[in-house]
Motif scaffolding. Structure first.
Motif, PDB file in Angstrom:
ATOM      1  N   GLY A 109       6.617   4.079   3.060  1.00 18.84           N
ATOM      2  CA  GLY A 109       5.570   3.464   3.866  1.00 18.84           C
ATOM      3  C   GLY A 109       4.363   4.362   4.054  1.00 18.84           C
ATOM      4  N   ILE A 110       4.589   5.671   4.154  1.00 20.88           N
ATOM      5  CA  ILE A 110       3.465   6.605   4.290  1.00 20.88           C
ATOM      6  C   ILE A 110       2.506   6.449   3.110  1.00 20.88           C
ATOM      7  N   PHE A 111       3.064   6.419   1.907  1.00 15.76           N
ATOM      8  CA  PHE A 111       2.214   6.288   0.716  1.00 15.76           C
ATOM      9  C   PHE A 111       1.666   4.873   0.565  1.00 15.76           C
ATOM     10  N   GLY A 112       2.516   3.862   0.833  1.00 20.16           N
ATOM     11  CA  GLY A 112       2.084   2.485   0.652  1.00 20.16           C
ATOM     12  C   GLY A 112       0.981   2.076   1.606  1.00 20.16           C
ATOM     13  N   PHE A 113       1.116   2.407   2.886  1.00 23.12           N
ATOM     14  CA  PHE A 113       0.089   2.018   3.861  1.00 23.12           C
ATOM     15  C   PHE A 113      -1.174   2.851   3.709  1.00 23.12           C
ATOM     16  N   THR A 114      -1.034   4.089   3.239  1.00 22.10           N
ATOM     17  CA  THR A 114      -2.237   4.874   2.945  1.00 22.10           C
ATOM     18  C   THR A 114      -3.010   4.236   1.800  1.00 22.10           C
ATOM     19  N   ALA A 115      -2.293   3.749   0.785  1.00 21.67           N
ATOM     20  CA  ALA A 115      -2.943   3.071  -0.345  1.00 21.67           C
ATOM     21  C   ALA A 115      -3.684   1.823   0.123  1.00 21.67           C
ATOM     22  N   MET A 123       5.383  -2.885  -6.010  1.00 20.06           N
ATOM     23  CA  MET A 123       4.660  -1.673  -5.617  1.00 20.06           C
ATOM     24  C   MET A 123       4.050  -0.958  -6.808  1.00 20.06           C
ATOM     25  N   VAL A 124       4.615  -1.160  -7.993  1.00 24.50           N
ATOM     26  CA  VAL A 124       4.008  -0.634  -9.218  1.00 24.50           C
ATOM     27  C   VAL A 124       2.844  -1.529  -9.659  1.00 24.50           C
ATOM     28  N   GLY A 159      -7.477   6.687  -9.438  1.00 30.52           N
ATOM     29  CA  GLY A 159      -6.426   7.684  -9.599  1.00 30.52           C
ATOM     30  C   GLY A 159      -5.613   7.865  -8.327  1.00 30.52           C
ATOM     31  N   ALA A 160      -6.296   7.893  -7.170  1.00 27.25           N
ATOM     32  CA  ALA A 160      -5.591   8.033  -5.893  1.00 27.25           C
ATOM     33  C   ALA A 160      -4.719   6.817  -5.621  1.00 27.25           C
ATOM     34  N   LEU A 161      -5.245   5.622  -5.933  1.00 27.55           N
ATOM     35  CA  LEU A 161      -4.490   4.398  -5.681  1.00 27.55           C
ATOM     36  C   LEU A 161      -3.223   4.343  -6.531  1.00 27.55           C
ATOM     37  N   VAL A 162      -3.339   4.692  -7.800  1.00 29.04           N
ATOM     38  CA  VAL A 162      -2.174   4.678  -8.691  1.00 29.04           C
ATOM     39  C   VAL A 162      -1.135   5.697  -8.226  1.00 29.04           C
ATOM     40  N   ALA A 163      -1.587   6.895  -7.871  1.00 27.43           N
ATOM     41  CA  ALA A 163      -0.658   7.936  -7.428  1.00 27.43           C
ATOM     42  C   ALA A 163       0.084   7.504  -6.167  1.00 27.43           C
ATOM     43  N   LEU A 164      -0.644   6.965  -5.190  1.00 21.53           N
ATOM     44  CA  LEU A 164      -0.018   6.529  -3.938  1.00 21.53           C
ATOM     45  C   LEU A 164       0.951   5.375  -4.176  1.00 21.53           C
ATOM     46  N   GLY A 165       0.545   4.417  -5.015  1.00 24.28           N
ATOM     47  CA  GLY A 165       1.398   3.262  -5.294  1.00 24.28           C
ATOM     48  C   GLY A 165       2.691   3.659  -5.997  1.00 24.28           C
ATOM     49  N   LEU A 166       2.597   4.555  -6.960  1.00 23.73           N
ATOM     50  CA  LEU A 166       3.794   4.979  -7.692  1.00 23.73           C
ATOM     51  C   LEU A 166       4.730   5.793  -6.805  1.00 23.73           C
ATOM     52  N   LEU A 167       4.178   6.607  -5.912  1.00 20.61           N
ATOM     53  CA  LEU A 167       5.014   7.357  -4.976  1.00 20.61           C
ATOM     54  C   LEU A 167       5.738   6.405  -4.022  1.00 20.61           C
TER      55      LEU A 167
END
Length: 505
Positions: free
Chosen positions: A254-260, A318-319, A441-449
Motif C-alpha cells: 500500500g505504501i508504494f501503491g498509494f504513493t503511485a 498492479m502491473v 519511471g517513478a510510476l513504473v517503479a512504484l507500481g512494480l514494487l
C-alpha cells in the motif's frame, strides 16, 4: 475476547448499496481537502499558502494516530447495537457540523485563523474516522465468503469515488462558475459557502442512510465479550499488527501503491495542461474518464476474485496500472500517437485514463478484500478478531503516505527545472520530455514494487480460506458460551455459520 465468526453468506443488494453509500462522506471530505481547502484559505480567506499547508499537514499527522485508536476501541465495544454502529451513528451529525464550520472561519487575524483551521481540520478528520474506521471494519463481519467480500468492498469504493468526483464537478461547473462580479469563479466566496452547506448535508445524510441501511445486519455480526484495555495496551496492539506477515505485505504494498496514485493525481494537471496542451475546461472532463474507470474496476475486482483469486488478480492489475499510465508517452515518443490538437487525441487519452484508473482502483479494492481475509488469519494466531485495528492500520498507512505523492511531484518538477508561471505551449520540449520520462519511471517503479509485495502475500486463495474458516468453526464449537450473549441482543436468536436461524444454539 470470545466471539463467533461471521457467517459465510451472500449479502443482499440493498445492504451492499447501503453499506457503500456511506463512503460518499469520506469521498467528499477527501476531495475537499485535496482540491479546494488550500485554494479557499489562501485566495479567499487570505491565509499564507505555506501556513495552510502546515495546518493541513498537522491535521493529517494527528489524524493518522487517531484511526488505530478508534479501530481498537471499536473492536472492544460491547453494546446492544454491536461494535460498529454506535460509532457510526455518533459520527453523523458532528461530521456535517464540523465540515460546515471548516468553511466559515474567523477572519482579520492570521494567527487566529490558523489556529481555527488546525483545530477544526483535526476535528473534521477525527469525526470522519469515527465513522470510516468502524464502517470499514464492518465489511469482513458482514460475510466470511471469499468472493462476496470483494463485491461488498467494491460498492464502498464505487460510492466513495463517485461522491467525491460528483461533488467536485458540481463545485467547479456550477458553484464556482464565472459571474460578472467574479469572472474567475474560483474567487467567489459565495460558491464555497454554498458548497459547504451542500457537502455537510450530503455527508451527514450518507452516514445516517448507511448506518440505518445496515442496522438490520447487526444480528449477523460476531458477538464479542471485550476485555478492558489501557491506552498503552491499545498502542501495543497497534504494533502487534505489523507482526502479522500477511498484514505487513499489504501494508508495504500500500505504501508504494498509494504513493503511485498520489503522484499521478498531483502531476495529471501539469501533464494535461503543458504536455498535451488542453484548456482548463477540457482538463476537467477527465473526471468523467476517472469515474468510468471506477465502475470498470468494480467488475474487474469481482470477476477476477471469482475466476483467478485475489492475489493473482491483484498482482496483474498492479502491473497493468503503471503500464497503461505511461503508454501514451511511449507511443508519442515512438511517433504512434496523435499530435497535439488532433481531434483523436482527447478521446484516446480519455480511454487510456479510464483503463489505467480501472486497474489502479481494482488493486485498491482487492487489497481491502485481502485485508478482510487477514482478520481470520490473525484470529487463528491470537484468538481475537480485530477488524477495526487492522483496517485502522491501513488507514494509518494511507494517511502517512498521502503526502508522498505531492512531495515526489515537487521533487520531479525541481529535477527537470520546470518553470514557474509557465504558459501552456511555451515550455521547452526537453523539459516536457524529462518531466514525463521521470514521472513514468517513478510510476513504473512504484507500481512494480506494489505488485511484488502483493505477490508475497502469504494467504492462499479460496480453498485455503475455506479451510481456515472450518478450523475456526471447530475451535469455536469447543469454546465456552459467551457470557451475556443472550442478553446482548435481546429478542434475537443466534445464527449458525450459514446465516440460518438456529434456536437450539
Amino acid at each position: 475476547m470470545q466471539l463467533t465468526s461471521p457467517a459465510q453468506r451472500k449479502v443482499g443488494l440493498r445492504t451492499k448499496l447501503a453499506y457503500g453509500f456511506g463512503s460518499i462522506a469520506y469521498g467528499i471530505k477527501d476531495n475537499g481537502f485535496q482540491t479546494l481547502l488550500l485554494l479557499y484559505y489562501n485566495q479567499i480567506v487570505g491565509l499564507r499558502a505555506d501556513l495552510v499547508g502546515l495546518a493541513i499537514l498537522i491535521a493529517l499527522v494527528l489524524d493518522a494516530f487517531v484511526d488505530p485508536i478508534v479501530g481498537h476501541f471499536s473492536d472492544h465495544t460491547r453494546a446492544g447495537w454491536g461494535r460498529r454502529h454506535p460509532f457510526m451513528y455518533a459520527a453523523a451529525v458532528p461530521v456535517g457540523l464540523l465540515y460546515l464550520l471548516l468553511w466559515n472561519p474567523p477572519t482579520g487575524n492570521q494567527t487566529v485563523t490558523l489556529i481555527y483551521l488546525v483545530g477544526v481540520a483535526i476535528a473534521v478528520r477525527t469525526a470522519i474516522s469515527c465513522y470510516e474506521v468502524p464502517s470499514s471494519a464492518l465489511a469482513p463481519e458482514l460475510t466470511a465468503d471469499y468472493a462476496e467480500r470483494t463485491s461488498v468492498l467494491g460498492y464502498r469504493y464505487l460510492f466513495g469515488w463517485a461522491g467525491g468526483m460528483v461533488m467536485t464537478l458540481l463545485t467547479f461547473i456550477v458553484l464556482l462558475a464565472p459571474t460578472p462580479q467574479y469572472p474567475n469563479g474560483q474567487l467567489n466566496p459565495a460558491g464555497y459557502h454554498t458548497y459547504a452547506w451542500i457537502a455537510a448535508i450530503a455527508m451527514t445524510a450518507a452516514i445516517l442512510i448507511s448506518s440505518l441501511g445496515t442496522h438490520d445486519q447487526i444480528r449477523h455480526l460476531p458477538r464479542a465479550n471485550p476485555e478492558r484495555t489501557s491506552l498503552g495496551e491499545t498502542f501495543r496492539g497497534i504494533g502487534r499488527t505489523l507482526g502479522n506477515r500477511a498484514f505487513l505485505m499489504l501494508f508495504v504494498s500500500g505504501i508504494f501503491g498509494f504513493t503511485a496514485q498520489g503522484l499521478t493525481f498531483a502531476l495529471s494537471v501539469y501533464v494535461n495542461t503543458y504536455f498535451w496542451v488542453f484548456p482548463a475546461k477540457i482538463v476537467g472532463l477527465f473526471i468523467v474518464a476517472v469515474m468510468a474507470g471506477v465502475v470498470i474496476a468494480f467488475g474487474i475486482a469481482s470477476f477476477g476474485t471469482r475466476k483467478w483469486g485475489k492475489r493473482p488478480t491483484g498482482v496483474t492489475v498492479m502491473v497493468l496500472y503503471p503500464i497503461f499510465g505511461v503508454l501514451p508517452f511511449v507511443m508519442r515518443f515512438a511517433g504512434l500517437y496523435p499530435v497535439n490538437g488532433d481531434p483523436l487525441l482527447f478521446p484516446l487519452l480519455m480511454l487510456n485514463v479510464a483503463i489505467a484508473t480501472s486497474f489502479g482502483v481494482a488493486g485498491s479494492i482487492l487489497g481491502a478484500s485481502m485485508m478482510s481475509d487477514v482478520v481470520e488469519d490473525a484470529q487463528q494466531q491470537t484468538g481475537r478478531r480485530s477488524e477495526g485495528l487492522y483496517f485502522a492500520g491501513m488507514f494509518f498507512m494511507q494517511k502517512c503516505v498521502s503526502g508522498l505523492g505531492l512531495y515526489l511531484t515537487g521533487v520531479i518538477l525541481a529535477l527537470v527545472h520546470f518553470p514557474t508561471g509557465a504558459t501552456p505551449g511555451t515550455v521547452k520540449p526537453e523539459v516536457l520530455r524529462n518531466l514525463v520520462t521521470t514521472y513514468g519511471g517513478a510510476l513504473v517503479a512504484l507500481g512494480l514494487l506494489a505488485a511484488y509485495f502483493v505477490h508475497r502475500f502469504p494467504l492462499g486463495g479460496r480453498a485455503e480460506h475455506e479451510r481456515r474458516l472450518a478450523e475456526l468453526a471447530r475451535a469455536e464449537s469447543h469454546a465456552a458460551p459467551l457470557p451475556g450473549s443472550e442478553s446482548e441482543f435481546p429478542g434475537e436468536e443466534l445464527t449458525d455459520r450459514g446465516g440460518r436461524l438456529n434456536p437450539a444454539e
